[in-house]
Scaffold this motif. Structure first.
Motif, mmCIF file in Angstrom:
data_model
loop_
_atom_site.group_PDB
_atom_site.id
_atom_site.type_symbol
_atom_site.label_atom_id
_atom_site.label_comp_id
_atom_site.label_asym_id
_atom_site.label_seq_id
_atom_site.Cartn_x
_atom_site.Cartn_y
_atom_site.Cartn_z
ATOM 1 N N LEU A 47 27.390 8.214 -9.609
ATOM 2 C CA LEU A 47 27.651 8.779 -10.931
ATOM 3 C C LEU A 47 26.370 9.350 -11.547
ATOM 4 C CD1 LEU A 47 29.787 9.209 -13.136
ATOM 5 C CD2 LEU A 47 29.134 6.982 -14.063
ATOM 6 N N GLU A 48 25.278 8.617 -11.444
ATOM 7 C CA GLU A 48 24.019 9.091 -12.012
ATOM 8 C C GLU A 48 23.478 10.319 -11.289
ATOM 9 O OE1 GLU A 48 20.874 6.396 -13.234
ATOM 10 O OE2 GLU A 48 22.326 4.740 -13.043
ATOM 11 N N LEU A 49 23.811 10.454 -10.016
ATOM 12 C CA LEU A 49 23.294 11.585 -9.237
ATOM 13 C C LEU A 49 24.312 12.710 -9.067
ATOM 14 C CD1 LEU A 49 21.438 9.657 -6.382
ATOM 15 C CD2 LEU A 49 20.440 10.733 -8.409
ATOM 16 N N THR A 50 25.469 12.616 -9.705
ATOM 17 C CA THR A 50 26.571 13.552 -9.476
ATOM 18 C C THR A 50 26.132 15.004 -9.420
ATOM 19 O OG1 THR A 50 28.200 12.077 -10.430
ATOM 20 C CG2 THR A 50 28.768 14.395 -10.377
ATOM 21 N N GLU A 51 25.400 15.449 -10.411
ATOM 22 C CA GLU A 51 24.974 16.852 -10.446
ATOM 23 C C GLU A 51 23.749 17.098 -9.571
ATOM 24 O OE1 GLU A 51 24.588 18.076 -14.490
ATOM 25 O OE2 GLU A 51 26.600 17.402 -14.998
ATOM 26 N N ASN A 52 23.261 16.078 -8.942
ATOM 27 C CA ASN A 52 22.050 16.167 -8.139
ATOM 28 C C ASN A 52 22.271 15.688 -6.716
ATOM 29 O OD1 ASN A 52 19.867 16.938 -10.200
ATOM 30 N ND2 ASN A 52 21.046 15.343 -11.219
ATOM 31 N N LEU A 53 23.464 15.948 -6.204
ATOM 32 C CA LEU A 53 23.810 15.568 -4.832
ATOM 33 C C LEU A 53 24.251 16.784 -4.039
ATOM 34 C CD1 LEU A 53 25.888 12.291 -5.257
ATOM 35 C CD2 LEU A 53 23.693 12.519 -4.119
ATOM 36 N N SER A 54 23.668 16.958 -2.890
ATOM 37 C CA SER A 54 24.150 17.964 -1.941
ATOM 38 C C SER A 54 24.921 17.288 -0.822
ATOM 39 C CB SER A 54 22.984 18.754 -1.351
ATOM 40 O OG SER A 54 22.308 19.472 -2.361
ATOM 41 N N TRP A 55 24.592 16.022 -0.558
ATOM 42 C CA TRP A 55 25.353 15.255 0.437
ATOM 43 C C TRP A 55 25.315 13.781 0.076
ATOM 44 C CZ3 TRP A 55 20.374 16.800 1.617
ATOM 45 C CH2 TRP A 55 19.496 15.812 2.036
ATOM 46 N N TRP A 56 26.337 13.082 0.546
ATOM 47 C CA TRP A 56 26.489 11.644 0.317
ATOM 48 C C TRP A 56 27.090 11.043 1.569
ATOM 49 C CZ3 TRP A 56 25.147 8.352 -3.544
ATOM 50 C CH2 TRP A 56 25.727 7.086 -3.540
ATOM 51 N N ASP A 57 26.356 10.202 2.262
ATOM 52 C CA ASP A 57 26.842 9.525 3.466
ATOM 53 C C ASP A 57 26.468 8.058 3.339
ATOM 54 O OD1 ASP A 57 27.653 8.663 5.937
ATOM 55 O OD2 ASP A 57 26.020 9.619 7.027
ATOM 56 N N TRP A 58 27.214 7.335 2.554
ATOM 57 C CA TRP A 58 26.880 5.943 2.295
ATOM 58 C C TRP A 58 27.458 5.020 3.347
ATOM 59 C CZ3 TRP A 58 23.129 5.445 -0.998
ATOM 60 C CH2 TRP A 58 22.768 4.172 -1.449
ATOM 61 N N ASP A 59 28.394 5.500 4.134
ATOM 62 C CA ASP A 59 29.055 4.642 5.108
ATOM 63 C C ASP A 59 28.152 4.253 6.267
ATOM 64 O OD1 ASP A 59 31.410 4.683 3.639
ATOM 65 O OD2 ASP A 59 32.076 6.517 4.618
ATOM 66 N N ALA A 60 27.506 5.215 6.876
ATOM 67 C CA ALA A 60 26.730 4.931 8.081
ATOM 68 C C ALA A 60 25.323 4.439 7.771
ATOM 69 C CB ALA A 60 26.663 6.175 8.960
ATOM 70 N N ARG A 61 24.573 5.210 6.982
ATOM 71 C CA ARG A 61 23.166 4.845 6.812
ATOM 72 C C ARG A 61 22.655 4.982 5.397
ATOM 73 N NH1 ARG A 61 20.026 8.448 10.820
ATOM 74 N NH2 ARG A 61 18.321 7.261 9.974
#
Length: 106
Positions: A47-61
């Motif tokens: 939520l805090e990074l919403t406008e500052n995310l190009s990718w999100w891969d929290w599952d693997a690493r």
């Protein structure tokens, strides 16, 4: 827990005309332990990074970051915008991750 298994970094990717900032944990048992300890904060981080995310891969690493296109990373006319990007984004990512890492004992 080993805090050397998680890091915040910046990069210049000349061949893709891209620069960026990212957070990542190492892909091994200790890295997964760091990731797992941050799971309770996952939604708040996102939520805090919403406008500052190009990718999100929290599952693997536990990897997330933001990138910016930059036609010529070495052109002096781009220097100020690159400095501003890195200053703002690195500061943001530090402010989002540091207190959470401390709260889980890292």
């Amino acid at each position: 827990m080993n805090t050397k298994k998680a890091w915040l970094s910046s990069y210049f990717y000349k061949s893709s005309n891209e620069v960026g900032v990212y957070f990542r944990t190492q892909y091994d048992q200790e890295g997964r332990e760091v990731r797992n300890s941050l799971l309770e904060h996952e939604e708040a981080i996102k939520l805090e990074l919403t406008e500052n995310l190009s990718w999100w891969d929290w599952d693997a690493r536990a990897s997330c970051g933001i990138s910016m296109d930059c036609h010529d990373i070495f052109d002096l006319k781009n220097r100020e915008s690159l400095k501003k990007f890195f200053s703002n984004k690195l500061n943001l990512y530090v402010n989002v991750f540091r207190p959470r890492m401390k709260s889980v004992g890292l």
